[in-house]
Every structure is written in structure tokens, then in C-alpha cells.
Design an enzyme around this catalytic site. Structure first.
Site, PDB file in Angstrom:
ATOM      1  N   ALA A   1      -1.793  -2.554  -9.137  1.00  0.00           N
ATOM      2  CA  ALA A   1      -3.067  -3.100  -9.611  1.00  0.00           C
ATOM      3  C   ALA A   1      -4.065  -2.912  -8.478  1.00  0.00           C
ATOM      4  CB  ALA A   1      -2.890  -4.565  -9.946  1.00  0.00           C
TER       5      ALA A   1
ATOM      6  N   GLU B   1       4.734  -7.054  -4.577  1.00  0.00           N
ATOM      7  CA  GLU B   1       3.788  -8.173  -4.671  1.00  0.00           C
ATOM      8  C   GLU B   1       4.055  -9.263  -3.643  1.00  0.00           C
ATOM      9  OE1 GLU B   1       5.141  -6.650  -7.250  1.00  0.00           O
ATOM     10  OE2 GLU B   1       3.584  -6.256  -8.728  1.00  0.00           O
TER      11      GLU B   1
ATOM     12  N   GLU C   1       5.398  -1.561 -13.232  1.00  0.00           N
ATOM     13  CA  GLU C   1       5.407  -2.323 -14.490  1.00  0.00           C
ATOM     14  C   GLU C   1       4.917  -1.463 -15.656  1.00  0.00           C
ATOM     15  OE1 GLU C   1       3.182  -5.490 -12.458  1.00  0.00           O
ATOM     16  OE2 GLU C   1       4.616  -6.880 -13.382  1.00  0.00           O
TER      17      GLU C   1
ATOM     18  N   GLY D   1       1.925  -2.984 -10.277  1.00  0.00           N
ATOM     19  CA  GLY D   1       1.515  -2.737 -11.668  1.00  0.00           C
ATOM     20  C   GLY D   1       1.896  -1.335 -12.143  1.00  0.00           C
TER      21      GLY D   1
HETATM   22  N1  DAK Z   1      -5.331  -1.001  -4.946  1.00  0.00           N
HETATM   23  C1  DAK Z   1      -6.499  -0.496  -4.483  1.00  0.00           C
HETATM   24  N2  DAK Z   1      -6.590   0.589  -3.684  1.00  0.00           N
HETATM   25  C2  DAK Z   1      -5.454   1.187  -3.334  1.00  0.00           C
HETATM   26  C3  DAK Z   1      -4.177   0.719  -3.773  1.00  0.00           C
HETATM   27  C4  DAK Z   1      -4.148  -0.436  -4.625  1.00  0.00           C
HETATM   28  N3  DAK Z   1      -3.009  -0.931  -5.127  1.00  0.00           N
HETATM   29  N4  DAK Z   1      -3.225   1.515  -3.244  1.00  0.00           N
HETATM   30  C5  DAK Z   1      -3.881   2.452  -2.511  1.00  0.00           C
HETATM   31  N5  DAK Z   1      -5.208   2.256  -2.578  1.00  0.00           N
HETATM   32  C6  DAK Z   1      -6.255   3.029  -1.926  1.00  0.00           C
HETATM   33  C7  DAK Z   1      -6.281   2.792  -0.427  1.00  0.00           C
HETATM   34  O1  DAK Z   1      -7.008   1.612  -0.126  1.00  0.00           O
HETATM   35  C8  DAK Z   1      -6.985   4.043   0.077  1.00  0.00           C
HETATM   36  O2  DAK Z   1      -8.361   3.923  -0.154  1.00  0.00           O
HETATM   37  P1  DAK Z   1      -9.443   4.423   0.968  1.00  0.00           P
HETATM   38  O3  DAK Z   1      -9.107   3.671   2.199  1.00  0.00           O
HETATM   39  O4  DAK Z   1      -9.177   5.904   1.094  1.00  0.00           O
HETATM   40  O5  DAK Z   1     -10.768   4.086   0.357  1.00  0.00           O
HETATM   41  C9  DAK Z   1      -6.446   5.123  -0.881  1.00  0.00           C
HETATM   42  O6  DAK Z   1      -5.980   4.422  -2.027  1.00  0.00           O
HETATM   43  C10 DAK Z   1      -5.302   5.906  -0.300  1.00  0.00           C
HETATM   44  O7  DAK Z   1      -4.322   4.988   0.163  1.00  0.00           O
HETATM   45  P2  DAK Z   1      -3.642   5.071   1.618  1.00  0.00           P
HETATM   46  O8  DAK Z   1      -4.613   5.645   2.597  1.00  0.00           O
HETATM   47  O9  DAK Z   1      -3.084   3.716   1.904  1.00  0.00           O
HETATM   48  O10 DAK Z   1      -2.499   6.147   1.335  1.00  0.00           O
HETATM   49  P3  DAK Z   1      -1.105   6.276   2.093  1.00  0.00           P
HETATM   50  O11 DAK Z   1      -0.520   7.535   1.592  1.00  0.00           O
HETATM   51  O12 DAK Z   1      -1.274   6.094   3.576  1.00  0.00           O
HETATM   52  O13 DAK Z   1      -0.239   5.052   1.587  1.00  0.00           O
HETATM   53  C11 DAK Z   1       0.688   3.556  -0.130  1.00  0.00           C
HETATM   54  C12 DAK Z   1       0.170   5.000   0.234  1.00  0.00           C
HETATM   55  C13 DAK Z   1       0.957   3.543  -1.637  1.00  0.00           C
HETATM   56  C14 DAK Z   1       2.003   3.302   0.620  1.00  0.00           C
HETATM   57  C15 DAK Z   1      -0.374   2.517   0.297  1.00  0.00           C
HETATM   58  O14 DAK Z   1      -1.645   2.929  -0.241  1.00  0.00           O
HETATM   59  C16 DAK Z   1      -0.066   1.149  -0.205  1.00  0.00           C
HETATM   60  O15 DAK Z   1       0.775   0.461   0.335  1.00  0.00           O
HETATM   61  N6  DAK Z   1      -0.800   0.726  -1.283  1.00  0.00           N
HETATM   62  C17 DAK Z   1      -0.672  -0.583  -1.846  1.00  0.00           C
HETATM   63  C18 DAK Z   1       0.608  -0.632  -2.637  1.00  0.00           C
HETATM   64  C19 DAK Z   1       0.821  -1.996  -3.224  1.00  0.00           C
HETATM   65  O16 DAK Z   1       0.959  -2.988  -2.533  1.00  0.00           O
HETATM   66  N7  DAK Z   1       0.824  -2.002  -4.546  1.00  0.00           N
HETATM   67  C20 DAK Z   1       1.068  -3.187  -5.282  1.00  0.00           C
HETATM   68  C21 DAK Z   1      -0.231  -3.755  -5.538  1.00  0.00           C
HETATM   69  S1  DAK Z   1       0.006  -5.383  -6.142  1.00  0.00           S
HETATM   70  C22 DAK Z   1      -1.165  -9.968 -11.419  1.00  0.00           C
HETATM   71  C23 DAK Z   1      -1.125  -8.842 -12.149  1.00  0.00           C
HETATM   72  C24 DAK Z   1      -0.580  -7.707 -11.618  1.00  0.00           C
HETATM   73  C25 DAK Z   1      -0.135  -7.725 -10.335  1.00  0.00           C
HETATM   74  C26 DAK Z   1      -0.159  -8.857  -9.602  1.00  0.00           C
HETATM   75  C27 DAK Z   1      -0.666  -9.977 -10.088  1.00  0.00           C
HETATM   76  N8  DAK Z   1      -1.732 -11.138 -11.914  1.00  0.00           N
HETATM   77  C28 DAK Z   1      -2.586 -11.014 -13.048  1.00  0.00           C
HETATM   78  C29 DAK Z   1      -1.799 -12.317 -11.170  1.00  0.00           C
HETATM   79  C30 DAK Z   1       0.258  -6.543  -9.740  1.00  0.00           C
HETATM   80  C31 DAK Z   1       0.039  -6.427  -8.420  1.00  0.00           C
HETATM   81  C32 DAK Z   1       0.152  -5.197  -7.776  1.00  0.00           C
HETATM   82  O17 DAK Z   1       0.285  -4.172  -8.380  1.00  0.00           O
END
Ligand code: DAK
Length: 255
Positions: free
Chosen positions: A65, A133, A113, A110
């Protein structure tokens, strides 16, 4: 409607929906959900495909997300956000036609999911799955806590979600989350091959088998058998008759 994030394409009976927001690794924002809802409405109404393939552009399937959009939510906002996402992923899951996720890279949060709401997951060798998460002080919000245990068992799902550790494609395959692993350059070919095979079968048989399995898994076993029985009988009205006749006449069925 003009899509900005989703790119739908038709290849005969097969639809390919590409999530295209590669600069943010296809992170799911509100616009994505608005577009997905519209796309699912069109698929439900017009029935343009027999099988749908869902994939991502660039190095991610979906990296989660959109954290930048989520960060400002309060608890009430998070509840609405979660409800909307859950309902739209449920619509995807219960789409009458089969949906194959071709997971081409990161499928985190997400994104994992979303892949779980599809019927079959094929992954590229470099795909990475995970529910990270807990690293953000959150829990999955699009039914990951409910779908993952059904797909890989409660113990595996608890380890997966409580640790927040990523899982590579081979391990996801071993656990049963994905049904095939391909070299990156072969992933779409393999997805198409499977889609074409499914699309060549009795269209109502495919839809009804999906419906019975999807519904039946949450029912008491005997209720599930009742459901199976009713759809088994329905198939004799037309499609099954043609399929069995074609077999006996040594020809291809005319669905
Ligand atoms: N959201 C927003 N931007 C994201 C992103 C994300 N999930 N993942 C990556 N990006 C963006 C980065 O900020 C970066 O943007 P700029 O800095 O270039 O502007 C760009 O994508 C490239 O990312 P990286 O530079 O970080 O790329 P790397 O290859 O170095 O790393 C990575 C890739 C996938 C390991 C890293 O980007 C990362 O760790 N991303 C976050 C992964 C993550 O934590 N995903 C889970 C998100 S939490 C809910 C409903 C749903 C959910 C929760 C609650 N409720 C309604 C309460 C679900 C939650 C999630 O999905």
C-alpha cells in the site's frame, strides 16, 4: 474512464491487466482502487475475457500500500481505507473468471494481499513476497491475516506475518503460496500458456468449478458437497452435453 495506473489489454479471450506506477514500485494508492473497481465492474458486466492475468510493470508486482498516502490516516480513516480495499479485493477474488497473478518482482504488504486475492500465482525467480507491516507498526489490512493461513496453513502464516521477513519465490512455492516459478523472461509466456489451457475448457465448467471451490472452502463440508452437486447438475443442461458428445464423436467441443 481513462486509466492512469491500470493498463488493460486484450489477447482474444485472455485479458492482461498491468499495474503501471513503476516509479513508486506500483504502490497501491486510492486511484489504483478507483480504477480497479471500475475495471472489475466492466469485466463483470461485459464479460470480455475467459481468463485474466494480473501483473506489474518494472521491477515490482506491487511493493505494498502507498505508505506516503497511509501515513496521514487516523484510526477511523484506516478503518475506511481497509474496508474499501478489502471489498475491492473480495470483488477480484469472486470474479466469475479465473485470475492468474504473474508476480514479476516485489509482492509486499498490500501487493502480497493482492496476489492472494487472485486464484493462481505464478512467480518469476526474482519475485519476493512478504507481509512487512509489523516493521511499520501495522498489521495487514487487506485480509492478508485471513487469506494467508488458508493458503499456507496457520503456523507458516503466523511465522510469515509476525516476523515480517520476506520470502523468495522458491520458498513461496515450497509453502504452496505460488503454483509455479519461472525465469523472469519466461513468466508471461508461462502465464499465457496456463491461461490458454484454461480458456480452452468449458467456459461455464471453469466458472462453476471456481465458484464451488471458492464458496465451498468456507462452508461446512456437507454444505460444500450440496453446492458441488447443484452446479454439477447445471453443467448437464448444455455445456456438459456438448462436451461429452464431442468426446464420443471424436471432435473438439463447440462451446
Ligand atoms: N509506498 C510508497 N512508495 C513506495 C513503496 C510503498 N509501499 N515502496 C516503494 N516506494 C517508493 C520509494 O519511496 C521510492 O520512491 P522515491 O524515493 O524514488 O520517490 C521508489 O518507490 C523506489 O523505492 P526504493 O528506492 O526503496 O527501491 P529499492 O529497490 O531500494 O527497494 C523495496 C525496494 C521494495 C525493498 C523498498 O522500496 C521497500 O522496502 N518498500 C516498502 C515495502 C513495504 O514496506 N511494503 C509494505 C507496505 S505496508 C491497511 C491496509 C493495508 C495495509 C496496511 C494497513 N489498513 C487499511 C490499516 C498494507 C500495508 C502495506 O502494504
Amino acid at each position: 474512464m481513462d486509466y492512469q495506473i491500470l493498463k488493460p489489454q486484450s489477447f482474444g479471450d485472455i485479458g492482461v491487466l498491468t499495474i503501471s506506477r513503476p516509479k513508486s514500485l506500483n504502490a497501491l494508492n486510492s486511484l489504483f482502487f478507483t480504477e480497479l473497481l471500475h475495471f472489475l465492474d466492466v469485466v463483470n458486466t461485459d464479460e470480455p475475457y475467459r481468463v485474466l492475468i494480473l501483473t506489474g510493470e518494472g521491477k515490482a508486482f506491487v511493493a505494498g500500500a502507498d505508505i506516503a498516502e497511509m501515513v496521514d490516516l487516523d484510526s477511523a480513516g484506516a478503518l475506511r481505507f481497509s474496508e474499501k480495499g478489502q471489498q475491492i479485493l473480495l470483488m477480484l477474488e469472486i470474479l466469475p473468471i479465473p485470475v492468474i497473478a504473474a508476480v514479476n518482482g516485489y509482492a509486499l504488504g498490500g501487493g502480497c494481499e493482492l496476489a492472494m486475492a487472485c486464484d493462481i500465482r505464478l512467480a518469476s525467480e526474482n519475485a519476493l513476497f512478504g507481509q512487512p507491516e509489523v516493521n511499520l507498526g501495522l498489521i495487514p489490512g487487506y485480509a492478508g491475516t485471513q487469506r494467508l493461513p488458508r493458503l499456507i496453513g496457520l503456523g507458516n502464516a503466523l511465522k510469515w506475518i509476525l516476523s515480517g521477513e520476506p520470502v523468495d519465490a522458491r520458498e513461496a512455492y515450497r509453502l504452496g503460496l505460488v503454483q509455479g516459478v519461472s525465469p523472469p523472461e519466461k513468466l508471461m509466456d508461462d502465464a499465457f500458456k496456463l491461461a490458454r489451457t484454461i480458456a480452452s475448457r468449458g467456459p461455464d465448467a471453469v466458472k462453476h468449478a471456481k465458484r464451488v471451490m471458492r464458496k465451498g472452502i468456507d462452508l461446512h463440508f456437507e454444505k460444500g458437497m450440496d453446492l458441488e452437486k447443484s452446479y454439477f447438475a447445471k453443467q448437464f443442461e448444455k455445456e456438459g452435453e456438448e462436451g461429452m458428445k464431442a468426446f464420443l464423436e471424436k471432435r473438439k467441443p463447440n462451446w
